[in-house]
Design a protein around this motif. Sequence first.
Motif, short mmCIF file in Angstrom:
data_model
loop_
_atom_site.label_atom_id
_atom_site.label_comp_id
_atom_site.label_asym_id
_atom_site.label_seq_id
_atom_site.Cartn_x
_atom_site.Cartn_y
_atom_site.Cartn_z
N ALA A 1 0.81 -1.22 0.00
CA ALA A 1 0.00 0.00 0.00
C ALA A 1 0.84 1.27 0.00
O ALA A 1 0.52 2.23 -0.72
CB ALA A 1 -0.95 -0.01 1.19
N GLU B 1 0.52 4.03 -2.89
CA GLU B 1 0.12 5.40 -2.58
C GLU B 1 1.11 6.41 -3.13
O GLU B 1 0.71 7.44 -3.67
CB GLU B 1 -0.03 5.58 -1.06
N GLU C 1 0.62 6.47 -6.85
CA GLU C 1 -0.68 7.06 -7.18
C GLU C 1 -0.64 8.58 -7.05
O GLU C 1 -1.24 9.28 -7.86
CB GLU C 1 -1.78 6.47 -6.30
N SER C 2 0.07 9.10 -6.06
CA SER C 2 0.14 10.56 -5.92
C SER C 2 0.83 11.18 -7.12
O SER C 2 0.43 12.24 -7.60
CB SER C 2 0.84 10.95 -4.62
#
Length: 105
Positions: free
Chosen positions: A65, A69, A72-73
């Motif tokens: 995760a 993350e 993804e940012s």
Amino acid sequence: PAPAAAAKKPARPRPAARPVEVTVTLNSTAEGEWTVEVTAGRKRTVRPTPVQPGEVAKAARSLPAAVAEAIESSLEAARQRQAERVERLRAELDAAQRALQELSG
């Protein structure tokens, strides 16, 4: 005389290759372009190669995760930049169409 094949010594089995450390590096530019490169031991086996952002997003979903993350940012920032570019281009296209209509009318 004995055949040449009979005179040969049996082949010795090769020792198994020692595993080497493999490093996969994924890089993103400020413009949202992605590359991947691979190093096995000290040898770069894959030079920086372009990767589509959609493929990066797909790979990120299968990673821990925290990694997903972070990726993804970066992808979200690239999406935002592209959305802003689309809006600028639409405004430019609208202005060009108005100018064409004025020239035609």
